[in-house]
Design a protein around this motif. Structure first.
Motif, PDB file in Angstrom:
ATOM      1  N   GLY A 250       5.359   0.153  -7.949  1.00  0.00           N
ATOM      2  CA  GLY A 250       6.223   0.437  -6.820  1.00  0.00           C
ATOM      3  C   GLY A 250       6.096   1.705  -5.979  1.00  0.00           C
ATOM      4  O   GLY A 250       7.052   2.248  -5.271  1.00  0.00           O
ATOM      5  N   LEU A 251       4.848   2.385  -6.121  1.00  0.00           N
ATOM      6  CA  LEU A 251       4.820   3.777  -5.673  1.00  0.00           C
ATOM      7  C   LEU A 251       4.630   3.575  -4.059  1.00  0.00           C
ATOM      8  O   LEU A 251       3.813   2.821  -3.459  1.00  0.00           O
ATOM      9  N   LEU A 252       5.685   4.122  -3.424  1.00  0.00           N
ATOM     10  CA  LEU A 252       5.844   3.882  -1.920  1.00  0.00           C
ATOM     11  C   LEU A 252       5.074   4.987  -1.086  1.00  0.00           C
ATOM     12  O   LEU A 252       4.645   4.683  -0.304  1.00  0.00           O
ATOM     13  N   GLU A 253       5.121   6.242  -1.481  1.00  0.00           N
ATOM     14  CA  GLU A 253       4.553   7.537  -0.554  1.00  0.00           C
ATOM     15  C   GLU A 253       4.215   8.562  -1.611  1.00  0.00           C
ATOM     16  O   GLU A 253       4.686   8.831  -2.705  1.00  0.00           O
ATOM     17  N   VAL A 254       3.195   9.146  -1.364  1.00  0.00           N
ATOM     18  CA  VAL A 254       2.623  10.250  -1.941  1.00  0.00           C
ATOM     19  C   VAL A 254       2.621  11.433  -0.865  1.00  0.00           C
ATOM     20  O   VAL A 254       2.186  11.096   0.414  1.00  0.00           O
TER      21      VAL A 254
ATOM     22  N   MET B 203       0.846  -1.283  -0.093  1.00  0.00           N
ATOM     23  CA  MET B 203       0.171   0.099   0.049  1.00  0.00           C
ATOM     24  C   MET B 203       0.880   1.253   0.169  1.00  0.00           C
ATOM     25  O   MET B 203       1.625   1.282   0.565  1.00  0.00           O
ATOM     26  N   THR B 204       0.432   2.250  -0.858  1.00  0.00           N
ATOM     27  CA  THR B 204       1.180   3.362  -0.862  1.00  0.00           C
ATOM     28  C   THR B 204       0.777   4.264   0.283  1.00  0.00           C
ATOM     29  O   THR B 204      -0.069   4.531   0.767  1.00  0.00           O
ATOM     30  N   LYS B 205       1.923   4.657   0.875  1.00  0.00           N
ATOM     31  CA  LYS B 205       1.581   5.544   2.233  1.00  0.00           C
ATOM     32  C   LYS B 205       1.405   7.163   2.039  1.00  0.00           C
ATOM     33  O   LYS B 205       1.644   7.844   0.858  1.00  0.00           O
ATOM     34  N   LEU B 206       0.195   7.621   2.677  1.00  0.00           N
ATOM     35  CA  LEU B 206       0.135   9.162   2.581  1.00  0.00           C
ATOM     36  C   LEU B 206       0.530  10.072   3.524  1.00  0.00           C
ATOM     37  O   LEU B 206       0.377   9.792   4.693  1.00  0.00           O
ATOM     38  N   SER B 207       1.204  10.873   3.147  1.00  0.00           N
ATOM     39  CA  SER B 207       2.209  11.737   3.965  1.00  0.00           C
ATOM     40  C   SER B 207       1.393  13.105   3.625  1.00  0.00           C
ATOM     41  O   SER B 207       1.423  13.579   2.378  1.00  0.00           O
TER      42      SER B 207
END
Length: 237
Positions: A206-210, A1-5
């Motif tokens: 492979g999107l780790l974080e937005v 899962m891509t993290k939301l920052s």
């Protein structure tokens, strides 16, 4: 899962407009984490027109998810990051008078400089990411700097997608694929919103974080911050 920052610069802008401490950026950071955000991003600039350098220190003990500090690695910024030791530092080539970030690094021209700065951060246990345009040569150049991750600068995608041009995602997909091959982590940010985030996520391997700030805070004026955080998390699954 891509993290939301969640980038909380706009909360500081609102606070600063009245000269007091409302809204309180530390409390806001605590709240968005409680609502499910998996990281807090700040981007202090030399004129401190939104996030102040002191805010960066005040937030450190309260961010229990991922703490991401963005900025141009001038001496004052580098010293602050080394003292705070956030989870991640994202290097952005901001001009001093830039209203907002408007370009990624030329990782070939600035290779030596980036290598030096990144080496210092990594020696101190800080994960590094560098802001880049969707340019394959600059992705290759990023690998040579020693960075852990790249952050894809997504303004061009967002503008074209809003016009109905879904093919604007293609250079971002190719850059993410190359980054994955090179062993670089992939982050992304700038003008991502509830309207485009799901499509973007689906097409970036492979999107780790937005890192999302302006759109998320603007959407929250109508929909409420807790609700909007949950809406982003749902779209990123």
């Amino acid at each position: 899962m891509t993290k939301l920052s969640v980038n909380i610069n706009k909360i500081a802008t609102l606070r600063n407009s009245r000269g007091g401490d409302q809204p309180n950026v530390v409390q806001f950071a605590k709240d968005i984490q409680r609502f499910g955000a998996e990281g807090v991003t700040i981007h202090p600039r030399p004129d401190e027109r939104h996030i102040r350098y002191q805010d960066a220190y005040d937030l450190k003990p309260e961010v229990y998810t991922e703490y991401n500090i963005e900025g141009n690695p001038i001496e004052k910024f580098v010293n602050m990051v080394l003292e705070i030791k956030p989870t991640q530092v994202t290097l952005v080539p901001d001009a001093v008078d830039a209203i907002t970030s408007n370009a990624g690094w030329d990782t070939i021209t600035h290779k030596s400089f980036l290598q030096e700065v990144i080496s210092e951060f990594k020696k101190n246990g800080i994960r590094t990411s560098i802001f880049v345009d969707p340019n394959l040569k600059h992705i290759e150049g990023a690998k040579a700097t020693g960075t852990d991750r790249i952050e894809l600068y997504t303004e061009a995608f967002a503008e074209e997608y809003a016009k109905g041009n879904s093919k604007a995602i293609e250079p971002y997909t190719k850059c993410a694929e190359l980054a994955n091959e090179l062993g670089l982590g992939v982050n992304a940010g700038h003008d991502l919103s509830l309207d485009n985030i799901q499509f973007f996520k689906q097409n970036i391997p492979g999107l780790l974080e937005v890192s999302i700030g302006h759109a998320l805070i603007s959407e929250s004026l109508y929909l409420g911050i807790e609700n909007v955080v949950q809406m982003y998390l749902h779209r990123l699954k």
